[in-house]
Design a protein around this motif. Structure first.
Motif, short mmCIF file in Angstrom:
data_model
loop_
_atom_site.label_atom_id
_atom_site.label_comp_id
_atom_site.label_asym_id
_atom_site.label_seq_id
_atom_site.Cartn_x
_atom_site.Cartn_y
_atom_site.Cartn_z
N LYS A 15 0.85 -1.18 0.00
CA LYS A 15 0.00 0.00 0.00
C LYS A 15 0.89 1.24 0.00
N ILE A 16 0.62 2.14 -0.93
CA ILE A 16 1.43 3.34 -1.10
C ILE A 16 0.68 4.54 -0.54
N THR A 17 1.38 5.33 0.24
CA THR A 17 0.79 6.55 0.79
C THR A 17 1.00 7.70 -0.18
N LYS A 18 -0.12 8.25 -0.66
CA LYS A 18 -0.03 9.39 -1.58
C LYS A 18 0.38 10.63 -0.80
N THR A 19 1.26 11.42 -1.39
CA THR A 19 1.69 12.66 -0.76
C THR A 19 1.56 13.80 -1.77
N PRO A 20 1.27 15.01 -1.30
CA PRO A 20 1.08 16.13 -2.23
C PRO A 20 2.40 16.62 -2.81
N ASN A 21 2.29 17.26 -3.97
CA ASN A 21 3.42 17.95 -4.60
C ASN A 21 4.59 17.03 -4.93
N MET A 22 4.29 15.78 -5.26
CA MET A 22 5.35 14.86 -5.66
C MET A 22 5.66 15.04 -7.14
N PRO A 23 6.91 14.85 -7.57
CA PRO A 23 7.26 14.96 -9.00
C PRO A 23 6.50 13.95 -9.84
N VAL A 24 6.37 14.23 -11.11
CA VAL A 24 5.69 13.31 -12.03
C VAL A 24 6.39 11.95 -12.01
N GLY A 25 5.61 10.90 -11.90
CA GLY A 25 6.16 9.56 -11.88
C GLY A 25 6.33 8.99 -10.49
N VAL A 26 6.33 9.85 -9.47
CA VAL A 26 6.43 9.38 -8.09
C VAL A 26 5.02 9.15 -7.57
N GLU A 27 4.71 7.91 -7.24
CA GLU A 27 3.36 7.53 -6.84
C GLU A 27 3.06 7.83 -5.38
N GLY A 28 4.11 7.96 -4.57
CA GLY A 28 3.94 8.20 -3.15
C GLY A 28 5.11 7.62 -2.39
N VAL A 29 4.89 7.28 -1.13
CA VAL A 29 5.96 6.73 -0.29
C VAL A 29 5.45 5.51 0.45
N ILE A 30 6.40 4.70 0.93
CA ILE A 30 6.09 3.56 1.79
C ILE A 30 7.09 3.56 2.95
N SER A 31 6.74 2.84 3.98
CA SER A 31 7.67 2.61 5.08
C SER A 31 8.28 1.24 4.89
N LEU A 32 9.60 1.20 4.76
CA LEU A 32 10.31 -0.06 4.56
C LEU A 32 11.29 -0.25 5.71
N ARG A 33 10.94 -1.14 6.62
CA ARG A 33 11.77 -1.42 7.79
C ARG A 33 12.19 -0.13 8.51
N GLY A 34 11.19 0.72 8.71
CA GLY A 34 11.43 1.93 9.49
C GLY A 34 11.91 3.12 8.68
N ASN A 35 12.19 2.92 7.38
CA ASN A 35 12.64 4.02 6.53
C ASN A 35 11.55 4.40 5.52
N ILE A 36 11.35 5.69 5.33
CA ILE A 36 10.39 6.17 4.35
C ILE A 36 11.10 6.33 3.01
#
Length: 311
Positions: free
Chosen positions: A52-73
């Motif tokens: 599951k990807i967390t959408k965030t505002p004002n991301m560059p084109v092609g960046v779908e959002g962020v995830i938490s991977l073992r404590g790192n965003i």
């Protein structure tokens, strides 16, 4: 992706043995089109189903959002939006490839992952001009046994298109005599541009090549031209900067050639690579590099090469 291939991703020792063998391992994947794409296994940390990807505002084109991977965003990017933006969307983006290079970790969404293949670097060639579109995101081409072409991605260019070009600050100039110069080689357009920016800042003359085979040919020509000078070649050619991954001949084999040729005795070789792990540094040491610097921090690059240039 099979369990065997998943195991290969974790088998650092087996992959380290590739150093100096002029071979690479490529992870093959699809973006939902007819093309087959690849990425060097050394850049891959893991492959998983898309979380599951967390959408965030004002991301560059092609960046779908962020995830938490073992404590790192970490950011998650849609490769299809970079590589084939004009294609009709066919990718389910059900698979995520987590990569690490140039001290950055990110996830790339792809349609599916196929398998890992091992190829000789001399069978990996630079793309023809007509194939080098997509904002030069294809750094090399190789061919499978069935004749199918694999386009190997220039991940550095993709990251640069997201993060923007690296800012090169003011760097003190290096005091070098007029007829002294250095040599560098890198297959990435982005990397070459950034290296040149640093060398221009420090006022260093240079010659360059786009891959290992071209570099070795040019270096031999340089050695031949200077063989009648009263001073050894190292008095003129002060440093050789090599990338690790390059079509036709990788930086490890190129370094072995340089170190085994007496004409280059005393000329330091610095490996400049996006493969920044300890294992990759050890691979560089095993073939005789004098220093290893990770891409891309212009100040660190300048600090690493300056003492050699002024020696």
């Amino acid at each position: 992706m099979s369990n065997e291939n998943a195991t290969l991703l974790d088998n650092v020792d087996a992959r380290t043995k590739l150093a100096g063998s002029n071979k690479m391992e490529i992870l093959l994947f699809s973006l939902g089109t007819r093309e087959t794409f690849g990425i060097n296994v050394f850049k891959v940390r893991e492959v998983s189903q898309t979380p599951k990807i967390t959408k965030t505002p004002n991301m560059p084109v092609g960046v779908e959002g962020v995830i938490s991977l073992r404590g790192n965003i970490i950011p998650v990017m849609s490769l299809a939006k970079f590589v084939c933006p004009n294609e009709e969307k066919g990718s389910t983006e059900a698979t995520m490839i987590v990569t690490e290079f140039s001290k950055h970790t990110q996830g790339f969404l792809v349609d599916s992952v196929d398998r890992i293949i091992r190829v000789d670097w001399n069978k990996v060639r630079a793309p023809e001009t007509m194939l080098a579109g997509n904002q030069a995101l294809i750094t090399a081409i190789t061919e499978l046994e069935d004749g199918k072409l694999v386009s190997i991605l220039d991940v550095e260019s993709i990251l640069s298109s997201v993060l923007g070009e690296t800012f090169v600050p003011e760097i003190p100039a290096v005091a070098m005599e007029q007829d002294r110069f250095m040599f560098f080689c890198d297959d990435s357009i982005v990397a070459r541009k950034e290296i040149i920016s640093v060398l221009d800042k420090v006022s260093v003359k240079y010659q360059q090549a786009n891959n290992g085979a071209e570099a070795w040919e040019k270096l031999q020509n340089i050695a031949n031209r200077y063989q009648h000078e009263k001073e050894p070649l190292r008095s003129f050619l002060k440093l050789i900067l090599v990338d690790a991954e390059m079509p036709e001949m990788d930086g490890y084999v190129l370094t072995k050639h340089i170190k085994s040729d007496s004409r280059f005795q005393g000329i330091p070789v610095v490996m400049h690579s996006s493969l920044s792990s300890n294992a990759n540094r050890a691979m560089g040491s095993s073939v005789g590099v004098d220093a290893y610097v990770a891409k891309f921090d212009p100040l660190v690059l300048a600090e690493t090469i300056s003492p050699y240039l002024q020696a």
